[in-house]
Design a protein around this motif. Structure first.
Motif, PDB file in Angstrom:
ATOM      1  N   ALA A 236       0.842  -1.205   0.000  1.00  0.00           N
ATOM      2  CA  ALA A 236       0.000   0.000   0.000  1.00  0.00           C
ATOM      3  C   ALA A 236       0.871   1.246   0.000  1.00  0.00           C
ATOM      4  CB  ALA A 236      -0.906   0.011   1.233  1.00  0.00           C
ATOM      5  N   GLY A 237       0.297   2.320  -0.535  1.00  0.00           N
ATOM      6  CA  GLY A 237       0.957   3.626  -0.497  1.00  0.00           C
ATOM      7  C   GLY A 237       1.869   3.856  -1.686  1.00  0.00           C
ATOM      8  N   PRO A 238       2.293   5.107  -1.837  1.00  0.00           N
ATOM      9  CA  PRO A 238       3.137   5.493  -2.965  1.00  0.00           C
ATOM     10  C   PRO A 238       4.581   5.052  -2.766  1.00  0.00           C
ATOM     11  CG  PRO A 238       2.889   7.346  -1.479  1.00  0.00           C
ATOM     12  CD  PRO A 238       2.076   6.221  -0.892  1.00  0.00           C
ATOM     13  N   VAL A 239       5.376   5.200  -3.811  1.00  0.00           N
ATOM     14  CA  VAL A 239       6.824   5.052  -3.678  1.00  0.00           C
ATOM     15  C   VAL A 239       7.391   6.470  -3.584  1.00  0.00           C
ATOM     16  CG1 VAL A 239       7.219   4.888  -6.190  1.00  0.00           C
ATOM     17  CG2 VAL A 239       8.895   3.945  -4.630  1.00  0.00           C
ATOM     18  N   CYS A 240       8.382   6.644  -2.729  1.00  0.00           N
ATOM     19  CA  CYS A 240       8.957   7.971  -2.503  1.00  0.00           C
ATOM     20  C   CYS A 240      10.433   7.934  -2.869  1.00  0.00           C
ATOM     21  CB  CYS A 240       8.809   8.340  -1.024  1.00  0.00           C
ATOM     22  SG  CYS A 240       9.487   9.966  -0.634  1.00  0.00           S
ATOM     23  N   ALA A 241      10.898   8.958  -3.571  1.00  0.00           N
ATOM     24  CA  ALA A 241      12.325   9.049  -3.905  1.00  0.00           C
ATOM     25  C   ALA A 241      12.872  10.383  -3.423  1.00  0.00           C
ATOM     26  CB  ALA A 241      12.531   8.929  -5.411  1.00  0.00           C
ATOM     27  N   ALA A 242      14.157  10.373  -3.113  1.00  0.00           N
ATOM     28  CA  ALA A 242      14.829  11.621  -2.740  1.00  0.00           C
ATOM     29  C   ALA A 242      16.147  11.707  -3.496  1.00  0.00           C
ATOM     30  CB  ALA A 242      15.088  11.661  -1.234  1.00  0.00           C
ATOM     31  N   ALA A 243      16.515  12.929  -3.826  1.00  0.00           N
ATOM     32  CA  ALA A 243      17.809  13.216  -4.457  1.00  0.00           C
ATOM     33  C   ALA A 243      18.497  14.264  -3.598  1.00  0.00           C
ATOM     34  CB  ALA A 243      17.605  13.737  -5.873  1.00  0.00           C
ATOM     35  N   VAL A 244      19.759  14.042  -3.293  1.00  0.00           N
ATOM     36  CA  VAL A 244      20.474  14.940  -2.373  1.00  0.00           C
ATOM     37  C   VAL A 244      21.846  15.296  -2.938  1.00  0.00           C
ATOM     38  CG1 VAL A 244      21.432  15.212  -0.040  1.00  0.00           C
ATOM     39  CG2 VAL A 244      19.329  13.925  -0.360  1.00  0.00           C
ATOM     40  N   MET A 245      22.197  16.575  -2.818  1.00  0.00           N
ATOM     41  CA  MET A 245      23.555  17.038  -3.118  1.00  0.00           C
ATOM     42  C   MET A 245      24.133  17.588  -1.826  1.00  0.00           C
ATOM     43  SD  MET A 245      22.587  19.122  -6.609  1.00  0.00           S
ATOM     44  CE  MET A 245      24.204  19.264  -7.371  1.00  0.00           C
TER      45      MET A 245
ATOM     46  N   GLU B   7       0.152   5.336 -10.562  1.00  0.00           N
ATOM     47  CA  GLU B   7       1.331   5.277 -11.433  1.00  0.00           C
ATOM     48  C   GLU B   7       2.074   3.949 -11.290  1.00  0.00           C
ATOM     49  OE1 GLU B   7       2.408   9.994 -11.937  1.00  0.00           O
ATOM     50  OE2 GLU B   7       2.998   9.005 -10.074  1.00  0.00           O
ATOM     51  N   ILE B   8       2.077   3.402 -10.074  1.00  0.00           N
ATOM     52  CA  ILE B   8       2.682   2.080  -9.858  1.00  0.00           C
ATOM     53  C   ILE B   8       1.924   1.038 -10.685  1.00  0.00           C
ATOM     54  CG2 ILE B   8       3.048   0.234  -8.148  1.00  0.00           C
ATOM     55  CD1 ILE B   8       3.493   2.565  -6.067  1.00  0.00           C
ATOM     56  N   GLU B   9       0.604   1.141 -10.675  1.00  0.00           N
ATOM     57  CA  GLU B   9      -0.215   0.190 -11.441  1.00  0.00           C
ATOM     58  C   GLU B   9      -0.011   0.358 -12.946  1.00  0.00           C
ATOM     59  OE1 GLU B   9      -2.113  -2.366 -10.025  1.00  0.00           O
ATOM     60  OE2 GLU B   9      -0.870  -1.648  -8.377  1.00  0.00           O
ATOM     61  N   GLU B  10       0.145   1.596 -13.380  1.00  0.00           N
ATOM     62  CA  GLU B  10       0.262   1.864 -14.816  1.00  0.00           C
ATOM     63  C   GLU B  10       1.646   1.511 -15.358  1.00  0.00           C
ATOM     64  OE1 GLU B  10       0.135   5.646 -17.860  1.00  0.00           O
ATOM     65  OE2 GLU B  10      -0.855   5.869 -15.905  1.00  0.00           O
ATOM     66  N   HIS B  11       2.686   1.840 -14.609  1.00  0.00           N
ATOM     67  CA  HIS B  11       4.058   1.714 -15.131  1.00  0.00           C
ATOM     68  C   HIS B  11       4.830   0.554 -14.512  1.00  0.00           C
ATOM     69  CE1 HIS B  11       3.736   5.665 -17.021  1.00  0.00           C
ATOM     70  NE2 HIS B  11       3.217   6.107 -15.883  1.00  0.00           N
ATOM     71  N   ASN B  12       4.249  -0.176 -13.610  1.00  0.00           N
ATOM     72  CA  ASN B  12       4.876  -1.174 -12.735  1.00  0.00           C
ATOM     73  C   ASN B  12       5.799  -0.463 -11.745  1.00  0.00           C
ATOM     74  OD1 ASN B  12       7.723  -1.289 -13.512  1.00  0.00           O
ATOM     75  ND2 ASN B  12       7.152  -2.516 -15.282  1.00  0.00           N
ATOM     76  N   ILE B  13       6.243  -1.216 -10.732  1.00  0.00           N
ATOM     77  CA  ILE B  13       6.938  -0.556  -9.615  1.00  0.00           C
ATOM     78  C   ILE B  13       8.274   0.039 -10.042  1.00  0.00           C
ATOM     79  CG2 ILE B  13       7.862  -2.755  -8.721  1.00  0.00           C
ATOM     80  CD1 ILE B  13       6.863   0.394  -6.650  1.00  0.00           C
ATOM     81  N   LEU B  14       8.984  -0.633 -10.960  1.00  0.00           N
ATOM     82  CA  LEU B  14      10.267  -0.083 -11.393  1.00  0.00           C
ATOM     83  C   LEU B  14      10.064   1.219 -12.163  1.00  0.00           C
ATOM     84  CD1 LEU B  14      13.333  -0.669 -11.337  1.00  0.00           C
ATOM     85  CD2 LEU B  14      13.063  -1.652 -13.616  1.00  0.00           C
ATOM     86  N   GLY B  15       9.122   1.213 -13.087  1.00  0.00           N
ATOM     87  CA  GLY B  15       8.825   2.426 -13.860  1.00  0.00           C
ATOM     88  C   GLY B  15       8.388   3.571 -12.962  1.00  0.00           C
ATOM     89  N   ALA B  16       7.559   3.256 -11.964  1.00  0.00           N
ATOM     90  CA  ALA B  16       7.078   4.294 -11.037  1.00  0.00           C
ATOM     91  C   ALA B  16       8.223   4.811 -10.170  1.00  0.00           C
ATOM     92  CB  ALA B  16       5.960   3.732 -10.159  1.00  0.00           C
ATOM     93  N   THR B  17       9.155   3.922  -9.806  1.00  0.00           N
ATOM     94  CA  THR B  17      10.324   4.339  -9.022  1.00  0.00           C
ATOM     95  C   THR B  17      11.153   5.347  -9.816  1.00  0.00           C
ATOM     96  OG1 THR B  17      10.373   2.234  -7.832  1.00  0.00           O
ATOM     97  CG2 THR B  17      12.410   3.506  -7.845  1.00  0.00           C
TER      98      THR B  17
ATOM     99  N   HIS C 188      -4.188   0.847  -1.508  1.00  0.00           N
ATOM    100  CA  HIS C 188      -3.536  -0.449  -1.750  1.00  0.00           C
ATOM    101  C   HIS C 188      -3.194  -0.584  -3.228  1.00  0.00           C
ATOM    102  CE1 HIS C 188      -4.837  -1.629   2.343  1.00  0.00           C
ATOM    103  NE2 HIS C 188      -3.784  -2.427   2.258  1.00  0.00           N
ATOM    104  N   ARG C 189      -2.142  -1.340  -3.512  1.00  0.00           N
ATOM    105  CA  ARG C 189      -1.686  -1.548  -4.892  1.00  0.00           C
ATOM    106  C   ARG C 189      -2.294  -2.849  -5.416  1.00  0.00           C
ATOM    107  NH1 ARG C 189       4.826  -0.706  -3.663  1.00  0.00           N
ATOM    108  NH2 ARG C 189       4.697   1.430  -2.820  1.00  0.00           N
ATOM    109  N   PRO C 190      -3.286  -2.761  -6.286  1.00  0.00           N
ATOM    110  CA  PRO C 190      -3.963  -3.986  -6.741  1.00  0.00           C
ATOM    111  C   PRO C 190      -3.005  -5.053  -7.272  1.00  0.00           C
ATOM    112  CG  PRO C 190      -5.171  -2.059  -7.476  1.00  0.00           C
ATOM    113  CD  PRO C 190      -3.908  -1.546  -6.843  1.00  0.00           C
ATOM    114  N   SER C 191      -1.998  -4.643  -8.024  1.00  0.00           N
ATOM    115  CA  SER C 191      -1.086  -5.635  -8.607  1.00  0.00           C
ATOM    116  C   SER C 191      -0.271  -6.361  -7.543  1.00  0.00           C
ATOM    117  CB  SER C 191      -0.146  -4.968  -9.627  1.00  0.00           C
ATOM    118  OG  SER C 191       0.637  -3.999  -8.992  1.00  0.00           O
TER     119      SER C 191
END
Length: 199
Positions: free
Chosen positions: A31-40, A84-94, A190-193
């Motif tokens: 369940a829930g979104p995937v979160c990414a961070a970029a840091v310099m 977006e996870i459902e549409e692009h799969n988890i790697l694509g959404a990441t 929740h992520r149906p897939s």
């Protein structure tokens, strides 16, 4: 702590001036979104206790989060939604979330160091660093920002959907979480897939 800079210093020595580290949190939950961070971070910036976020206690991560925001040259944090996870799969959404996080950086990095072994979907020059959250200061910092941000989001979701116990497992597939889904059915976050494997 200085060994966290070994790899980045080699890259700086090779002529790259602007570098960022990128990591995600929430690739595996149900369940829930995937979160990414970029840091310099400033080169050779030492942040006491910085390590892969999975090795740190929640309290330590929270303290580091504030310290990283204070010390970073620039940072970006972004989500990719359940849809977006459902549409692009988890790697694509990441990759979507990572590109959004990188796009928030100013100045724009010349090279992104991505935790893991896949970085084909990144829109700027990038290098995959397997286990990077334990090897690179910038990636370690990104792992903390992504994890803390996603955990805070899941705590908000726990208030909205109290029957699932998100405050305990943050959406990961624990026994109690599976039982709650069987009892109440899935929520909109929740992520149906990811639930197809449930019996």
């Amino acid at each position: 702590m200085t060994e966290l800079w070994t790899l980045e210093n080699e890259i700086y020595a090779g002529g790259v001036k602007l570098l960022c580290g990128v990591d995600e949190a929430g690739r595996g939950p149900l369940a829930g979104p995937v979160c990414a961070a970029a840091v310099m971070l400033p080169q050779n910036c030492v942040i006491e206790g910085l390590n892969d976020s999975k090795k740190l206690s929640e309290k330590k991560r929270e303290a580091l989060y504030d310290e990283i925001l204070k010390r970073a040259v620039s940072y970006g944090i972004a989500f990719a939604t359940v849809e977006e996870i459902e549409e692009h799969n988890i790697l694509g959404a990441t990759f979507l979330a990572m590109n959004r996080a990188i796009a928030k950086l100013d100045p724009r990095p010349e090279l992104a160091l991505i935790d893991g072994n896949r970085c084909t979907g990144i829109e700027i020059p990038s290098r995959c660093i397997v286990g990077g959250d334990g090897k690179c200061a910038d990636i370690a910092a990104a792992s903390v920002l992504a994890k803390v941000t996603r955990d805070r989001y899941m705590l908000q979701m726990a208030e909205r959907y109290p029957e699932y116990g998100f405050e305990k497992h943050k959406g990961y597939g624990t026994k109690a979480h599976y039982e709650a889904i069987r009892e109440h059915g899935p929520s909109v976050i929740h992520r149906p897939s990811f639930l197809r494997k449930m019996h």
